[in-house]
Design a protein around this motif. Structure first.
Motif, PDB file in Angstrom:
ATOM      1  N   SER A 212      40.782  48.071  37.522  1.00  0.00           N
ATOM      2  CA  SER A 212      41.470  48.727  38.630  1.00  0.00           C
ATOM      3  C   SER A 212      40.458  49.484  39.487  1.00  0.00           C
ATOM      4  CB  SER A 212      42.540  49.679  38.104  1.00  0.00           C
ATOM      5  OG  SER A 212      41.963  50.698  37.319  1.00  0.00           O
ATOM      6  N   CYS A 213      40.556  49.329  40.802  1.00  0.00           N
ATOM      7  CA  CYS A 213      39.623  49.985  41.716  1.00  0.00           C
ATOM      8  C   CYS A 213      40.207  49.984  43.118  1.00  0.00           C
ATOM      9  CB  CYS A 213      38.261  49.288  41.709  1.00  0.00           C
ATOM     10  SG  CYS A 213      38.323  47.572  42.277  1.00  0.00           S
ATOM     11  N   ASP A 214      39.545  50.701  44.022  1.00  0.00           N
ATOM     12  CA  ASP A 214      39.955  50.718  45.422  1.00  0.00           C
ATOM     13  C   ASP A 214      39.278  49.610  46.216  1.00  0.00           C
ATOM     14  OD1 ASP A 214      41.469  53.271  45.219  1.00  0.00           O
ATOM     15  OD2 ASP A 214      39.470  54.080  44.776  1.00  0.00           O
ATOM     16  N   ILE A 215      38.024  49.323  45.861  1.00  0.00           N
ATOM     17  CA  ILE A 215      37.232  48.315  46.568  1.00  0.00           C
ATOM     18  C   ILE A 215      36.531  47.450  45.527  1.00  0.00           C
ATOM     19  CG2 ILE A 215      35.323  47.911  48.172  1.00  0.00           C
ATOM     20  CD1 ILE A 215      35.875  50.801  49.235  1.00  0.00           C
ATOM     21  N   LEU A 216      36.718  46.142  45.654  1.00  0.00           N
ATOM     22  CA  LEU A 216      36.066  45.196  44.740  1.00  0.00           C
ATOM     23  C   LEU A 216      35.133  44.307  45.558  1.00  0.00           C
ATOM     24  CD1 LEU A 216      35.713  43.893  41.971  1.00  0.00           C
ATOM     25  CD2 LEU A 216      37.759  42.533  42.405  1.00  0.00           C
ATOM     26  N   HIS A 222      30.767  31.862  41.945  1.00  0.00           N
ATOM     27  CA  HIS A 222      31.781  31.053  41.272  1.00  0.00           C
ATOM     28  C   HIS A 222      32.910  31.988  40.865  1.00  0.00           C
ATOM     29  CE1 HIS A 222      28.871  32.212  38.054  1.00  0.00           C
ATOM     30  NE2 HIS A 222      29.973  32.520  37.395  1.00  0.00           N
ATOM     31  N   GLN A 223      34.092  31.424  40.634  1.00  0.00           N
ATOM     32  CA  GLN A 223      35.289  32.266  40.534  1.00  0.00           C
ATOM     33  C   GLN A 223      35.243  33.210  39.332  1.00  0.00           C
ATOM     34  OE1 GLN A 223      39.911  31.318  40.136  1.00  0.00           O
ATOM     35  NE2 GLN A 223      39.086  30.778  42.121  1.00  0.00           N
ATOM     36  N   VAL A 224      35.127  34.471  39.645  1.00  0.00           N
ATOM     37  CA  VAL A 224      35.186  35.531  38.640  1.00  0.00           C
ATOM     38  C   VAL A 224      36.334  36.495  38.931  1.00  0.00           C
ATOM     39  CG1 VAL A 224      32.756  35.453  37.966  1.00  0.00           C
ATOM     40  CG2 VAL A 224      33.429  36.822  39.936  1.00  0.00           C
ATOM     41  N   VAL A 225      36.720  36.590  40.193  1.00  0.00           N
ATOM     42  CA  VAL A 225      37.845  37.456  40.554  1.00  0.00           C
ATOM     43  C   VAL A 225      39.109  36.600  40.484  1.00  0.00           C
ATOM     44  CG1 VAL A 225      38.773  39.089  42.254  1.00  0.00           C
ATOM     45  CG2 VAL A 225      36.302  38.728  42.087  1.00  0.00           C
ATOM     46  N   ASP A 226      39.579  36.396  39.259  1.00  0.00           N
ATOM     47  CA  ASP A 226      40.733  35.528  39.038  1.00  0.00           C
ATOM     48  C   ASP A 226      42.006  36.355  38.887  1.00  0.00           C
ATOM     49  OD1 ASP A 226      40.487  36.650  36.536  1.00  0.00           O
ATOM     50  OD2 ASP A 226      39.724  34.829  35.584  1.00  0.00           O
ATOM     51  N   GLN A 232      45.305  43.616  38.135  1.00  0.00           N
ATOM     52  CA  GLN A 232      45.040  45.012  37.786  1.00  0.00           C
ATOM     53  C   GLN A 232      44.845  45.904  39.009  1.00  0.00           C
ATOM     54  OE1 GLN A 232      42.247  45.802  34.529  1.00  0.00           O
ATOM     55  NE2 GLN A 232      42.031  43.596  34.231  1.00  0.00           N
ATOM     56  N   LEU A 233      44.671  45.297  40.192  1.00  0.00           N
ATOM     57  CA  LEU A 233      44.333  46.073  41.380  1.00  0.00           C
ATOM     58  C   LEU A 233      45.571  46.738  41.980  1.00  0.00           C
ATOM     59  CD1 LEU A 233      41.882  43.587  43.161  1.00  0.00           C
ATOM     60  CD2 LEU A 233      41.323  45.450  41.584  1.00  0.00           C
ATOM     61  N   LEU A 238      41.043  46.595  48.351  1.00  0.00           N
ATOM     62  CA  LEU A 238      40.411  45.592  49.211  1.00  0.00           C
ATOM     63  C   LEU A 238      39.406  44.798  48.388  1.00  0.00           C
ATOM     64  CD1 LEU A 238      39.712  44.347  52.033  1.00  0.00           C
ATOM     65  CD2 LEU A 238      37.976  46.162  52.241  1.00  0.00           C
ATOM     66  N   ILE A 239      39.521  43.474  48.449  1.00  0.00           N
ATOM     67  CA  ILE A 239      38.516  42.591  47.840  1.00  0.00           C
ATOM     68  C   ILE A 239      37.645  42.052  48.965  1.00  0.00           C
ATOM     69  CG2 ILE A 239      38.092  40.480  46.529  1.00  0.00           C
ATOM     70  CD1 ILE A 239      40.923  40.804  45.357  1.00  0.00           C
ATOM     71  N   LEU A 240      36.349  42.240  48.852  1.00  0.00           N
ATOM     72  CA  LEU A 240      35.411  41.692  49.828  1.00  0.00           C
ATOM     73  C   LEU A 240      34.463  40.762  49.083  1.00  0.00           C
ATOM     74  CD1 LEU A 240      34.782  41.799  52.825  1.00  0.00           C
ATOM     75  CD2 LEU A 240      33.210  43.677  52.385  1.00  0.00           C
ATOM     76  N   ASP A 241      34.569  39.463  49.369  1.00  0.00           N
ATOM     77  CA  ASP A 241      33.781  38.461  48.668  1.00  0.00           C
ATOM     78  C   ASP A 241      32.596  38.058  49.541  1.00  0.00           C
ATOM     79  OD1 ASP A 241      32.833  36.171  47.288  1.00  0.00           O
ATOM     80  OD2 ASP A 241      34.807  35.909  46.390  1.00  0.00           O
ATOM     81  N   LEU A 242      31.392  38.379  49.087  1.00  0.00           N
ATOM     82  CA  LEU A 242      30.174  38.140  49.858  1.00  0.00           C
ATOM     83  C   LEU A 242      29.427  36.889  49.410  1.00  0.00           C
ATOM     84  CD1 LEU A 242      28.932  41.835  49.802  1.00  0.00           C
ATOM     85  CD2 LEU A 242      30.217  40.703  51.617  1.00  0.00           C
TER      86      LEU A 242
END
Length: 297
Positions: A212-216, A222-226, A232-233, A238-242
């Motif tokens: 759980s977090c405010d910013i991920l 490769h897919q880790v934020v499944d 849990q968020l 906000l998820i920011l995928d770079l």
């Protein structure tokens, strides 16, 4: 100086504008393909004719950061035409000709292998990636400010990956007063995170970890934020995928949960193309000259 060097710049975005300027300043002979919409902005440069003897003079070919698509086509924002990188004319280049790209897919690697030339994937280099992490961090801050209604200071931030970009992100957000945790896979990296005054997270067991977090922020390609992470968020997260496309996030599930998730590869070319172009130019210049000196003994 690059007096006497012949360099072709093929396609790309605003980063290539600064790259071309720098090459001209250094007195290289510059050939362009994929810049027909610039209306002769670079009068010192020469239009590249793939069927002419120009190809036989090239010391280097510079492709855009994304390289080619899976068919060998090169895109550019300054032309409506796709340029097809072909084996026939690559064979006409001198044996010492280097081919620079940001990212190299399997098609490009195989093509360059067939013509027996040297391929340089710039984004695999530590120097380029570390320099590029600076505008990447600035662009990340810009996007977070635009897409959140809370301050970074005091927020809970998780950075996945302690690579060259991940380390810069973790350090910056820590300095801004965020509560930063960093996902790592090795005990060595966990020790580095601890030394930085941050909290390590074991990425080998994310399902058993409080995510759980405010910013991920994800930097892993490769897919880790499944689903197990996203569920849990909190709703405001906000998820920011770079990571490079397609990123490492299950965007479909994030949308289903109502979590804002953005894929933002290539931030240096968006937020600071002049700086990003200068980084590429400096590294290419050094590598071309080093390689030519080797050729000349």
């Amino acid at each position: 100086m690059l007096t006497g060097y012949h360099v072709a710049v093929i396609g790309g975005d605003a980063r290539q504008i600064e790259l071309i300027r720098r090459l001209n300043e250094w007195d290289a002979t510059v050939y362009l393909a994929g810049f027909d919409q610039l209306n002769e902005s670079f009068r010192e440069a020469i239009d590249l004719d793939f069927d002419s003897q120009q190809v036989e003079k090239l010391d280097a070919i510079i492709l855009p950061v994304p390289g080619t698509d899976t068919d060998g086509k090169v895109e550019g924002i300054f032309s409506n035409q796709l340029i097809h990188l072909q084996e026939e004319w690559l064979k006409k280049t001198p044996e010492h000709c280097q081919i620079f790209t940001g990212i190299a897919n399997d098609h490009l690697k195989e093509l360059v292998r067939k013509v027996d030339r040297h391929l340089v994937p710039l984004m695999d280099r530590d120097d380029v990636a570390i320099y590029n992490s600076i505008p990447t961090v600035e662009g990340t801050l810009m996007l977070i400010i635009q897409h959140t209604d809370f301050t970074i200071h005091g927020s809970k931030v998780i950075v996945l990956g302690l690579g060259r970009v991940g380390m810069s992100l973790a350090r910056t957000f820590g300095h801004l007063g965020a509560n930063v945790s960093v996902g790592v896979r090795s005990s060595k990296s966990a020790a580095r995170v601890y030394e930085m005054g941050l909290t390590p997270i074991d990425m080998n067991n994310l399902e058993g970890t409080d995510m759980s977090c405010d910013i991920l922020l994800n930097t892993v390609p490769h897919q880790v934020v499944d689903a197990s992470v996203i569920k849990q968020l909190p709703s405001h997260a906000l998820i920011l995928d770079l990571a490079s496309k397609p990123g490492g996030t299950d965007f479909r599930y994030a949308d289903k949960r109502g979590i804002k998730a953005l894929l933002a590869p290539g931030l240096p070319g968006i937020v600071a193309p002049k700086t990003a172009g200068r980084i590429i130019a400096d590294v290419v210049s050094r590598l071309v000259q080093e390689d030519t000196r080797k050729e000349n003994g």
